[in-house]
Design an enzyme around this catalytic site. Structure first.
Site, PDB file in Angstrom:
ATOM      1  N   ASN A 233       2.781  -2.582  -4.172  1.00  0.00           N
ATOM      2  CA  ASN A 233       3.286  -2.381  -5.526  1.00  0.00           C
ATOM      3  C   ASN A 233       2.535  -1.257  -6.232  1.00  0.00           C
ATOM      4  O   ASN A 233       3.025  -0.137  -6.327  1.00  0.00           O
ATOM      5  CB  ASN A 233       3.198  -3.682  -6.323  1.00  0.00           C
ATOM      6  N   ASP A 234       1.334  -1.540  -6.696  1.00  0.00           N
ATOM      7  CA  ASP A 234       0.591  -0.544  -7.469  1.00  0.00           C
ATOM      8  C   ASP A 234       0.286   0.716  -6.662  1.00  0.00           C
ATOM      9  O   ASP A 234       0.213   1.808  -7.227  1.00  0.00           O
ATOM     10  CB  ASP A 234      -0.717  -1.152  -7.974  1.00  0.00           C
ATOM     11  N   THR A 235       0.102   0.574  -5.355  1.00  0.00           N
ATOM     12  CA  THR A 235      -0.293   1.722  -4.532  1.00  0.00           C
ATOM     13  C   THR A 235       0.851   2.688  -4.271  1.00  0.00           C
ATOM     14  O   THR A 235       0.637   3.739  -3.671  1.00  0.00           O
ATOM     15  CB  THR A 235      -0.845   1.234  -3.178  1.00  0.00           C
TER      16      THR A 235
END
Length: 477
Positions: A398-400
């Site tokens: 997700n964040d990456t």
């Protein structure tokens, strides 16, 4: 050559130190990491067994208590080995960071216990420098113990959310300074002969500070905190090794301390944040950071349609994340990848430095499934190839992969290095629902025109994709 017990102990410690360093060197590559762990483990076994020789002609003061001490040491060694073997065999890949946190805490606790024994030996003559290092090691070790236990509980879901009060940092500072003051008293006023109650107050203060320092930190930052406590544990062990004049402890502590510090800095850099920002900010508590309005909509896709699109692609890049580990889908993923490569599709894996919960988490997961090392690429090596890819597949990350880190200055993760999956011609994201990332930041990738979301458990999705490609190739056989 006179093979005295002391000579044998020194030789064993030299061998153990060499094996520690050589093992760590081999751990730097996925190809040799497994053997590196074995080498370092042998080094630890050599050091532990050599310590029993202190009871035979080296430490005469221990001879009256030889039988009792050896029995206690043997029982402790047996219990520790049995528990580590049992827990190591049954731990899930998703729980590996929690286990690392526990082992960090136990190492810090062991260093604190060594210091406690030294500080409670009131009949001993304490020199200032060793006594000072014993107190510093005790402080660091106790903080690492309690802090690591909180980190473990947060990652394991036993403590949810964060605990913050008004003036949190001021209160933490008061507790730390009070504990430090007691430590200074033990060293420079009592000269190592403080009353047991004062020594106990010192350790209680250090343990409380470890809890108070860790509780306000958001769950998204726990991996960095674990790495930081790993460095703390190494420092504590190194200091106590100097106090005991034990070369194996000193070298092991320095190696762990330096490696843990480097890893902490690399993880913070991978998130474009400083270590102080991790420790003292309110980021990553799942509170839903503001980042501005996101345009577009999330567009679902069927697993079979996505699989067929990848079957006819020329180049596919897969970006795995923690969701892959949760679903235990790595084996099915590689089965699907082999179908693609057999059909002439070029497939590569892209690994972000903080994919999963700890650096190397995804590498180990893929290696467990048998993925060849030459298919796995780090961020800096693969990022330039996304614009050439027909399809990019995001599995549980997700964040990456959030392009807001590159384009949206109002986003809390702006400046964080990411995998450029949004630059591929088509992006498929496999995720269980419409939830946000571990940091609480909405992912702009999911709303992009070239992105479709395949909802569902990753393992079930991979099974559907495998069936779609096999049906296409073999008429359903």
């Amino acid at each position: 050559m006179n093979l005295t017990p002391q000579f044998i102990i020194d030789a064993c410690y030299f061998a153990a130190a060499f094996l520690f360093i050589y093992g760590l060197k081999r751990m730097s590559s996925p190809v040799t990491a497994r053997s590196g762990i074995m080498v370092a483990g042998i080094g630890m076994l050599v050091a532990v067994l050599a310590s029993f020789l202190y009871y035979f002609g080296v430490n005469d003061a221990a001879l009256p208590h030889l039988g009792t001490n050896v029995v206690f040491a043997a029982v402790a060694l047996f219990l520790g080995t049995a528990w580590a073997w049992w827990s190591g065999k049954r731990v899930a890949m998703t729980a590996m960071p929690q286990m690392v946190a526990l082992y960090n805490g136990m190492g810090g606790g062991a260093a604190a216990c060594i210091a406690a024994v030294e500080l409670l030996r009131t009949n001993a003559v304490h020199q200032t420098i060793p006594l000072l290092l014993a107190v510093v090691g005790a402080l660091i070790g106790a903080v690492s113990l309690s802090g690591s236990l909180i980190a473990w509980a947060k990652l394991d879901g036993r403590i949810n959310g964060v605990w913050r009060i008004g003036g949190q940092q001021i209160l933490n500072g008061i507790v730390f300074l009070a504990t430090l003051g007691v430590g200074i008293y033990i060293v420079f006023v009592a000269h190592g002969h403080a009353a047991p109650g004062i020594v106990a107050a010192f350790f209680i203060g250090a343990l409380i500070f470890g809890v108070m320092m860790t509780m306000p930190i958001g769950g998204a930052d726990m991996p960095v905190v674990i790495s930081l406590y790993n460095a703390f544990t190494g420092l504590a062990v190194g200091f106590e090794g100097y106090v005991l004049q034990n070369p194996a402890l000193m070298i092991a502590g320095m190696v762990v301390g330096s490696a843990g510090t480097l890893l902490t800095l690399l993880m913070a850099k991978a998130m474009n944040r400083s270590v102080s920002n991790v420790i003292f900010s309110n980021f990553g508590d799942g509170g839903g950071e503001q980042q501005g309005e996101i345009k577009g909509s999330q567009k679902p896709a069927e697993a079979g349609d996505a699989a067929i699109n990848m079957r006819y692609a020329s180049k596919v890049i897969i970006a795995p994340g923690y969701g892959l580990a949760v679903a235990q889908a790595q084996h099915k993923l590689y089965e699907f990848v082999k179908l693609l490569t057999d059909a002439g599709v070029e497939v590569k894996f892209a690994i972000h430095p903080v994919a999963g919960r700890m650096p190397g988490h995804m590498n180990v997961l893929l290696a467990e499934a048998g993925v060849p090392y030459d298919m796995i690429y780090d961020l800096e090596d693969i990022n330039g190839e996304f614009k050439e890819a027909d399809v990019a597949v995001v599995i549980g990350a997700n964040d990456t992969v959030n392009p807001a880190a590159r384009t949206n200055k109002s986003s809390p993760i702006y400046g964080m290095p990411i995998l450029n999956v949004d630059q591929a011609k088509q992006v498929y994201v496999i995720k269980r629902g419409q939830g946000k990332g571990y940091s609480g930041v909405e992912n702009e990738l999911f709303f992009a025109d070239n992105c479709n979301l395949v909802y569902g458990d990753a393992q079930k999705v991979m099974v559907a994709m495998i069936q779609a490609v096999k049906s296409l190739e073999g008429g359903g056989h």
